[in-house]
Design an enzyme around this catalytic site. Structure first.
Site, PDB file in Angstrom:
ATOM      1  N   MET A  82       0.463   7.061   3.694  1.00 49.91           N
ATOM      2  CA  MET A  82       1.165   6.547   4.866  1.00 49.91           C
ATOM      3  C   MET A  82       2.341   5.657   4.472  1.00 49.91           C
ATOM      4  SD  MET A  82      -0.220   7.964   7.463  1.00 49.91           S
ATOM      5  CE  MET A  82      -0.540   9.397   6.434  1.00 49.91           C
ATOM      6  N   ASN A  90     -11.862  13.402   9.371  1.00 52.50           N
ATOM      7  CA  ASN A  90     -12.042  12.791   8.056  1.00 52.50           C
ATOM      8  C   ASN A  90     -13.424  13.054   7.465  1.00 52.50           C
ATOM      9  OD1 ASN A  90      -9.726  10.918   6.934  1.00 52.50           O
ATOM     10  ND2 ASN A  90      -9.613  10.835   9.140  1.00 52.50           N
ATOM     11  N   LYS A 125      -6.467   8.599  18.364  1.00 51.57           N
ATOM     12  CA  LYS A 125      -6.386   8.873  16.925  1.00 51.57           C
ATOM     13  C   LYS A 125      -7.715   8.583  16.233  1.00 51.57           C
ATOM     14  CE  LYS A 125      -4.689   9.750  12.859  1.00 51.57           C
ATOM     15  NZ  LYS A 125      -3.966   8.714  12.123  1.00 51.57           N
ATOM     16  N   SER A 171      -7.398  12.318   4.398  1.00 52.96           N
ATOM     17  CA  SER A 171      -7.421  11.218   3.436  1.00 52.96           C
ATOM     18  C   SER A 171      -8.824  10.987   2.887  1.00 52.96           C
ATOM     19  CB  SER A 171      -6.892   9.937   4.082  1.00 52.96           C
ATOM     20  OG  SER A 171      -7.672   9.580   5.212  1.00 52.96           O
ATOM     21  N   GLY A 220       0.545   4.347  -0.568  1.00 52.97           N
ATOM     22  CA  GLY A 220      -0.191   5.601  -0.607  1.00 52.97           C
ATOM     23  C   GLY A 220       0.477   6.614   0.295  1.00 52.97           C
ATOM     24  N   ASN A 249      -9.811  10.977  13.800  1.00 57.79           N
ATOM     25  CA  ASN A 249     -10.289  10.586  12.466  1.00 57.79           C
ATOM     26  C   ASN A 249     -11.797  10.683  12.342  1.00 57.79           C
ATOM     27  OD1 ASN A 249      -7.748  10.016  11.418  1.00 57.79           O
ATOM     28  ND2 ASN A 249      -7.789   7.891  12.068  1.00 57.79           N
ATOM     29  N   ASN A 305      -6.031   3.836   9.176  1.00 56.38           N
ATOM     30  CA  ASN A 305      -7.051   4.559   9.923  1.00 56.38           C
ATOM     31  C   ASN A 305      -8.124   3.593  10.406  1.00 56.38           C
ATOM     32  OD1 ASN A 305      -5.946   7.141   9.606  1.00 56.38           O
ATOM     33  ND2 ASN A 305      -6.937   7.435   7.641  1.00 56.38           N
ATOM     34  N   GLY A 360       0.832  -1.202   0.000  1.00 57.97           N
ATOM     35  CA  GLY A 360       0.000   0.000   0.000  1.00 57.97           C
ATOM     36  C   GLY A 360       0.862   1.246   0.000  1.00 57.97           C
TER      37      GLY A 360
END
Length: 379
Positions: free
Chosen positions: A17, A232, A224, A316, A15, A228, A119, A13
């Site tokens: 992160m 988000n 966290k 994100s 992306g 989020n 996340n 992945g």
């Protein structure tokens, strides 16, 4: 660590992160970093467009420098070496986890270190119930709770907008392993190749690594998660950069966080009882979770971290709605809704998060409709 004894770390992945982690591993360690892609087409695209380099712009540094580092090897299921994987970092979207892992499962065994840096919540249940169902062949599982603010802009560049560190801990496969002694951390620090790499002094300082027990990490993970659950979906729904809403976000953050905490206190009861049962025991770290995970403190912290420290960041989920990609809402606000149902709580106990989830889904659907049918506001 010598060149002949390099730690190999596969990243599934690449992306936001995955890129921010890869860049700093290449900058500050001697690790062999190997990105894994889902197909030959995606691998070829990476090789063609990036020239086998990972790049990120450090917005929080003076001059916002663009850093690029070459990767020696990158693979996909068709080209994979078919050797056992020693260290695997999973930074895919939560809903992509099972599909992304499936081609590499033959090379993951009880000697593999697998760390989730994602996340939301709910992937651990997925791994236990649908992927690693044989308890004897499960990998050593870790969690990374990352707070760095990173997003991809329209030019395809990843931007590191805010520095905030990452917590790391061994994940328990069973509920009985939820509360860990300090000795678990000490043993992993001394004998686990992944933990040794992540806690190398230079890298740990530069990336902000904090290695801890699971209960300490879980406290940070819930922290966290609440960030989020606010940042988000709200930035996605409003289509705004984080800092734009700093003066007006308090009321909606309060509603989301207060409802989340009421449900999380039931679902994670041992954690919220930890202070009473384990504080003062030298075998366990002292924790003051009930002073941190309160509605008033979390509203303040979410606003500080999300809207101030990461003021220039685009979340994100907002990025996913802008690029018309599926969103992770099922593993964030949707997870709270599922928890309430699984715990047989009053359906009204999760009405705020249910509404937020529905609005985020609507935002994505509206953006997709506009991409096909045009924007009626411009007619």
């Amino acid at each position: 660590m010598t060149a002949s004894h390099r730690t190999t770390i596969h990243i599934l992945g690449l992306g936001a992160m995955g890129t921010v982690l890869a860049i700093d591993l290449l900058r500050f360690t001697n690790a062999l970093v190997v990105p894994l892609f889902r197909s030959q087409e995606r691998l070829a695209q990476f090789q063609r467009t990036s020239g086998n380099k990972v790049s990120i712009r450090k917005l929080y540094l003076e001059g916002s420098p663009l850093l690029s580092y070459p990767v020696e090897r990158s693979e996909c299921p068709e080209t994979f070496s078919k050797k056992p994987i020693s260290n695997l970092v999973v930074t895919t979207k939560t809903y992509q986890t099972k599909e992304a892992l499936t081609p590499y499962l033959p090379y993951i065994n009880e000697n593999t270190n697998l760390i989730l840096i994602q996340n939301g919540l709910g992937v651990l249940e997925l791994l236990k119930e649908e992927i690693f169902t044989d308890a004897k062949n499960r990998p050593r599982l870790f969690q990374g709770v990352i707070s760095h603010g990173v997003y991809q802009d329209k030019a395809g560049i990843f931007n590191h907008a805010g520095w905030a560190g990452m917590k790391v801990a061994r994940l328990p496969w069973t509920d009985e392993q939820m509360i860990q002694k300090r000795s678990v951390v000490a043993d992993d620090a001394a004998n686990n190749s992944l933990v040794e790499l992540l806690t190398e002094p230079t890298f740990a300082k530069e990336f902000g690594i904090e290695h801890s027990t699971y209960q300490e990490m879980l406290s940070g993970q819930l922290f966290k998660f609440l960030v989020n659950a606010c940042m988000n979906p709200i930035t996605a729904i409003l289509d705004c950069v984080n800092g734009e809403m700093i003066d007006s976000c308090g009321p909606v953050f309060t509603s989301i966080i207060d409802e989340c905490l009421q449900i999380l206190r039931v679902a994670y009861k041992p954690l919220f009882e930890y202070q009473e049962k384990f504080n003062g025991n030298k075998e366990y770290p002292d924790m003051d979770i009930n002073a941190v995970l309160t509605t008033s403190n979390m509203v303040s912290e979410v606003t500080r971290i999300g809207c101030d420290i990461n003021s220039k960041n685009s979340s994100s989920m907002r990025q996913d709605t802008l690029f018309l990609r599926d969103i992770e809402i099922e593993y964030i606000n949707g997870y709270v809704v599922r928890l309430a149902s699984n715990l047989n709580l009053d359906p009204n106990s999760c009405k705020v998060n249910k509404t937020i989830k529905e609005l985020a889904d609507l935002r994505l659907a509206l953006n997709r409709s506009r991409s096909i049918n045009g924007d009626w506001r411009k007619e």
